[in-house]
Structure formats: structure tokens, C-alpha cells
Design a protein around this motif. Sequence first.
Motif: not given
Length: 272
Positions: A159-163
Motif C-alpha cells: 500500500d506504500a508503493l507508488v508509480n
Amino acid sequence: MERIKEAIAKAKEQQPDVVLPSPKTQDANGTPSGKSENGEISYRQTRVVNLDIKHLEENRIITLDSEDPNSISFDILRTQVLAKMEANQWRTLAITSPTPECGKTVVSINLALSIAKQTDYTALLVDFDLRRPRVGSYLGLPNENTLSDYIDGKIPFTDALVNPGIPRFVVLPNHAAIRKSTEILTSPKVKSLVTDLRDRYEKRICIFDLPPLQSTDDAIAFVPQVDCVLLVVASGETKPSDVKECRRQLQAHNLLGVILNKSDEKAAGYYY
């Protein structure tokens, strides 16, 4: 600014299967991204956040603009780094500096973008400068659901990953300083996270932005977990004695080289 917008649009056209997060397209096992039938990356659970081009320019994030004369420095760096990593089958890289304000975070972001934009690798950039996180702010990413929330047990790390709207580029940002950072970076939870991030995709290069070596013991405590290290020094600012001491500290940890940053010279080399 228009050139950067065109570069982003072109990259998306070349990899059109990147999709916005949707509950209907999430993998059953909660993986942050997957591959389509043609082998391209398709983001499903990972948040997709479009970047503010003006904000990137103000923070010296230049590798999205192929016509920027300084971007070639990072392309040269990318080619040299990947050649060494491929030769040794390495996939994890730490970037640090002797002291603050050498520009290690700017180098980390530009290198990760160069890898993602111009190779068949995916690039994952992790902000492990837990005492002074800057990756998210330099990119202009939202402050919610970041690494500190995962460390506190509030969210899964997926949930912390961002593209950031760039195909083949994913960021694990942080928004707040974390207490007992050395203990956190050497904890079983973080060791498991590093293994998962590295092994989830075969063609992924993981870059970890670490604190300065001489400001805390965080970096030297963490580097045994990665394959290799880059040291960023500031032209006219970093003392030769500091470079010598850092090289001594890193001699057992596959030091790829020393990057001379903030140079005013316009010759070929590493600068921005």
C-alpha cells in the motif's frame, strides 16, 4: 517543461498497458504489479500518481528530459552501473554520501528514472534515509501511506508503493522521520522487506537512498543487505579526508565508485 511532458507521454505510449488502481484488477495475492501477455508491466494495486513537471524541474530531476544536456551524465552513470551489476548478477544498490547536502537523493532519483526510462529493467527507489526522508518531497508525492506507516504496522508495504506516472518506475517513499532508525534498518522486518522487493521481479533494480555515512551509523549498518554501493561527493565541498574515510568504511561492501556531484564543469562526467 513541454519536452518533459512529451517524454512522459511517449513512454506511456510505448507501454500502454499501465493501468490505474482498481479493486477489479488487483491480484488475488495483493502483488503491486504484474505483467501483461506482451511482457510489459501493468500496475494494478500500486497507486499511480502523476508528477508536477514544474516541481521536478525545481528539484533538479532532469532525466525525464532527454534533451537536457546534463541528463547524459546520468545516462553514462546508468550504463556503467548496470554493466557492473549485470556482470556480477547484482540487483540491489545503495547510494550514500559522506555528509549531508551532497545531492545523493537527487542522484538516486535521476539514476532510477534513467534506468526505468531507457532499459528493459524496472527500477524501484526506496527512501531509507529514515531520519531525513526526501525522495517523496522531491518528487511531489502524497504524504499518506508511506514507509513509516508500514514500519508502524498500519499498512502492508504494497500500500506504500507508488508509480509516479512513469512506466517501469516504482517508489517506496517516506514522509516522517523514524525513531531508532538503525535498529529498524537492521530488523527482521526490514530484511524481509528488502528480500521481497528484490526477488519479486527478475528484471528489477532496487536503489536504496541511505543517510550520509558520517552523520549516523544507519548506512554502514544497512549496506551488508545490498549488493553494491555508490558514494556521492560534492565538488568543492566534500573534504578529501572524508572521501578517504568513507572508502575505508565501504571497502568490504562492493563500492562501485565515487560520483562527483555539483560540478560546474561542462565536460563529460557526473554532474547536474
